[in-house]
Enzyme design. Structure first.
Site, mmCIF file in Angstrom:
data_model
loop_
_atom_site.group_PDB
_atom_site.id
_atom_site.type_symbol
_atom_site.label_atom_id
_atom_site.label_comp_id
_atom_site.label_asym_id
_atom_site.label_seq_id
_atom_site.Cartn_x
_atom_site.Cartn_y
_atom_site.Cartn_z
ATOM 1 N N GLU A 31 3.241 18.903 -60.732
ATOM 2 C CA GLU A 31 4.001 18.130 -59.753
ATOM 3 C C GLU A 31 3.060 17.728 -58.616
ATOM 4 O O GLU A 31 2.092 18.445 -58.310
ATOM 5 C CB GLU A 31 5.153 18.991 -59.203
ATOM 6 C CG GLU A 31 5.972 18.299 -58.129
ATOM 7 C CD GLU A 31 7.272 19.033 -57.780
ATOM 8 O OE1 GLU A 31 7.533 20.108 -58.369
ATOM 9 O OE2 GLU A 31 8.027 18.520 -56.935
ATOM 10 N N ASN A 76 11.052 18.305 -57.549
ATOM 11 C CA ASN A 76 11.784 17.787 -56.393
ATOM 12 C C ASN A 76 11.154 16.506 -55.850
ATOM 13 O O ASN A 76 11.849 15.623 -55.355
ATOM 14 C CB ASN A 76 11.807 18.845 -55.281
ATOM 15 C CG ASN A 76 12.569 20.096 -55.696
ATOM 16 O OD1 ASN A 76 13.380 20.068 -56.624
ATOM 17 N ND2 ASN A 76 12.311 21.207 -55.022
ATOM 18 N N ASN A 176 15.668 14.991 -61.741
ATOM 19 C CA ASN A 176 15.305 16.409 -61.620
ATOM 20 C C ASN A 176 16.334 17.144 -60.774
ATOM 21 O O ASN A 176 16.638 16.711 -59.654
ATOM 22 C CB ASN A 176 13.930 16.543 -60.941
ATOM 23 C CG ASN A 176 13.540 17.988 -60.691
ATOM 24 O OD1 ASN A 176 13.229 18.720 -61.628
ATOM 25 N ND2 ASN A 176 13.571 18.413 -59.429
ATOM 26 N N GLU A 177 16.869 18.234 -61.309
ATOM 27 C CA GLU A 177 17.755 19.150 -60.552
ATOM 28 C C GLU A 177 18.735 18.397 -59.651
ATOM 29 O O GLU A 177 18.830 18.676 -58.444
ATOM 30 C CB GLU A 177 16.917 20.137 -59.731
ATOM 31 C CG GLU A 177 16.076 21.046 -60.595
ATOM 32 C CD GLU A 177 15.381 22.189 -59.846
ATOM 33 O OE1 GLU A 177 15.404 22.205 -58.607
ATOM 34 O OE2 GLU A 177 14.835 23.075 -60.532
ATOM 35 N N TYR A 248 13.641 30.611 -62.426
ATOM 36 C CA TYR A 248 12.531 31.411 -61.891
ATOM 37 C C TYR A 248 13.075 32.800 -61.558
ATOM 38 O O TYR A 248 14.216 32.930 -61.117
ATOM 39 C CB TYR A 248 11.983 30.781 -60.605
ATOM 40 C CG TYR A 248 11.405 29.398 -60.799
ATOM 41 C CD1 TYR A 248 10.091 29.235 -61.230
ATOM 42 C CD2 TYR A 248 12.171 28.257 -60.546
ATOM 43 C CE1 TYR A 248 9.549 27.966 -61.402
ATOM 44 C CE2 TYR A 248 11.630 26.990 -60.715
ATOM 45 C CZ TYR A 248 10.326 26.846 -61.143
ATOM 46 O OH TYR A 248 9.793 25.595 -61.314
ATOM 47 N N GLU A 296 11.391 24.059 -66.704
ATOM 48 C CA GLU A 296 10.790 24.821 -65.602
ATOM 49 C C GLU A 296 11.137 26.289 -65.803
ATOM 50 O O GLU A 296 12.326 26.640 -65.811
ATOM 51 C CB GLU A 296 11.301 24.356 -64.228
ATOM 52 C CG GLU A 296 10.742 23.022 -63.800
ATOM 53 C CD GLU A 296 11.076 22.667 -62.364
ATOM 54 O OE1 GLU A 296 11.108 23.574 -61.501
ATOM 55 O OE2 GLU A 296 11.307 21.479 -62.107
ATOM 56 N N GLN A 353 4.176 26.185 -62.732
ATOM 57 C CA GLN A 353 3.518 24.968 -63.108
ATOM 58 C C GLN A 353 2.171 25.320 -63.748
ATOM 59 O O GLN A 353 2.009 26.472 -64.157
ATOM 60 C CB GLN A 353 3.385 24.081 -61.888
ATOM 61 C CG GLN A 353 4.778 23.687 -61.324
ATOM 62 C CD GLN A 353 4.766 22.595 -60.276
ATOM 63 O OE1 GLN A 353 3.773 21.941 -60.063
ATOM 64 N NE2 GLN A 353 5.910 22.390 -59.590
#
Ligand code: AHR
Length: 505
Positions: A31, A76, A176-177, A248, A296, A353
């Site tokens: 990212e 993000n 994304n999200e 996560y 992720e 990442q």
């Protein structure tokens, strides 16, 4: 043998096939965040930089991991990103306020440079489009810019930027999200479902060969999980090929036994998403199966406090630079095992990442690149975990922890590589005190021999690697052995293991 052991049993059979493993399950993520791009993959003044400014030392480590696909450019960040800022002559590219991480984005790396880097890294690009501040138009233009051969405004613009051949990017993330309140342009499930469907529809008109990933919940703790999945899939089921999962974990309370059990939460998350997808499939009388893109996943918590001290509006500050411990590496091993045991549905996964930002590879600006503890289970599983995932029938003693009950001490995954005539067993021993001695019935693998038993073990759960010293690294003195038709797996206390068997020549 002078060590206290606990016994377990396991049956492995060629006939117990889960699925061919999609190599993209060993994907990763870069990212525009912290030093992932600037100072990570790209550092023009670095002694190892090539003519494009890419660090060769980092490329070598990425190639060592055999990463098949890398998600880009966020995260993000993508939700407020203007992709046009990152193409064309570098001197004309604008500096922007990057709102997700509150830094200055110089745009010296963009779509073309990343595609170029990916080619050098022997990996494919998984591209995300901005469905936060933008939508259908920006997405279809970007796709035309990347994949159309020529003769149109956007494809000719790419050519004029020096990229004659299309990048042919196959896998695209629809935002994304988008359920996250931290996202620029957060959407309700209805808003997102409609926008993702219409964006996907237009993108498929530009290039029918692409694959699309629709956004699932940002993690399994979101209050709208799994309603978000059900409601958005009502709209996107027929246009998307995959739904995303992100997760996560951390060990904030310092409870190692509980931390090592967190892959059970991942297991539950995957099962729930599969059930939700299949519910929508049934509701729609669809013949299509929705696959999962776990795009992720990692441990992320070590750097949370230090990130609060970083001043806003600087260029490439050291954000999200978790330094990983030995126990983190064990959970990473179990997260990989969990996904392999679902390889019939989890077709893509991205360790988030890849470099510097919650990453297996770290760099010093101007200095060396080095391997974090989590590099190792990722490396071995990626390199040797290719083939067919077999269903391990496990009978293991269990424990209870703060958040979990019936946690098996033995956490395995099994891969059969028919071409190489190899059987590979990955196993975490969650027992903090005792060796696990596992009787493994490998009845369908006659004439196989143990060629390697790699062990990652350490007496210090909090041991870490640094640029100067590698304290967490595997050894190959594992003691597993064949006894007649039986494999005896000797998995030391608190360890991650890979036992590789090969047919005798
Ligand atoms: O990987 C770090 C961030 O985690 C990503 O930008 C975002 O998608 C997730 O919340």
């Amino acid at each position: 043998m002078g060590k206290e052991t606990v016994k377990a049993n396991m049956v492995v059979d060629k006939a117990f096939q889960i699925s061919e493993i999609d190599p993209r399950v060993y994907g990763s993520f870069i990212e525009h965040l912290g030093r992932a791009v600037y100072g990570g993959i790209y550092e023009p003044n670095h002694p190892t930089a090539d003519e494009n400014g890419f660090r060769q030392d980092v490329l070598d480590l990425v190639k060592e991991l055999q990463v098949p696909i890398v998600r880009y450019p966020g995260g993000n960040m993508v939700s407020a990103y203007n992709w046009e800022d990152g193409v064309g002559p570098k001197e004309d590219r604008p500096k922007r306020l990057e709102l997700a991480w509150r830094v200055i984005e110089t745009n010296q790396v963009g779509t073309n440079e990343f595609a170029q880097w990916a080619q050098k890294a022997n990996t494919d690009v998984m591209m995300a489009v901005n469905l936060g501040t933008r939508g259908i138009d920006a997405a279809r233009n970007l796709l035309e810019y990347c994949n159309h051969p020529g003769g149109t405004y956007w494809s000719d613009l790419r050519k004029s930027h020096g990229f004659e051949n299309p990048h042919n990017i196959k896998t695209w993330c629809l935002g994304n999200e988008m359920d996250g309140p931290w996202q620029v342009g957060q959407k309700t499930a209805h808003e997102y479902g409609r926008l993702a469907y219409e964006t996907g529809k237009a993108m498929r008109l530009v290039d029918p060969d692409i694959e699309l990933v629709t956004c699932g919940s940002s993690n399994s703790q979101m209050p709208t999980f799994p309603d978000w999945e059900a409601e958005t899939l009502e709209h996107t089921y027929e246009i998307a090929d995959y739904i995303s999962l992100h997760q996560y974990y951390g060990n904030r309370s310092g409870d190692t036994a509980n931390f090592l059990a967190k892959s059970l939460d991942m297991e539950n998350f995957i099962q729930t998403v599969i059930a939700t997808c299949d519910y929508i499939k049934a509701k729609k009388r669809s013949k299509k199966t929705m696959y999962l893109s776990f795009d992720e996943w990692n441990v992320w918590f070590h750097s949370n406090e230090q990130d609060k001290q970083i001043d806003p509006w600087t260029i490439a500050p050291p954000q999200l630079e978790d330094v990983y411990t030995f126990e983190d590496a064990l959970l990473i091993g179990s997260m990989l095992n969990t996904m392999l045991r679902h390889s019939d549905r989890v077709k893509i996964a991205c360790m988030a990442q890849l470099v510097n930002v919650i990453a297996p590879i770290m760099t010093d600006n101007g200095g060396n690149a080095w391997k974090q503890s989590i590099f190792y289970p990722y490396y071995y599983t990626s390199v040797y975990g290719r083939g067919v995932a077999l269903h391990p029938v496990v009978d293991s003693p269990k424990y209870d922890s703060k958040d979990f009950t019936d946690v098996p001490y033995l956490d395995p995954s099994v891969v059969y590589n028919e071409e190489k005539e190899e059987l590979v067993i990955f196993a975490t021993n969650r027992h903090l005190k005792h060796t696990l001695e596992v009787d493994i019935d490998v009845r369908s693998f006659e004439d196989y021999e143990v060629v390697e038993h790699v062990v990652l073990e350490n007496d210090d759960a909090k041991a870490v690697n640094t640029a100067k010293q590698e304290n967490v690294k595997p050894h190959t003195n594992g003691e597993s052995y064949l006894d007649g038709g039986k494999l005896v797996g000797i998995f030391p206390k608190f360890s991650w293991n890979m036992v590789r068997l090969k047919k005798k020549q």
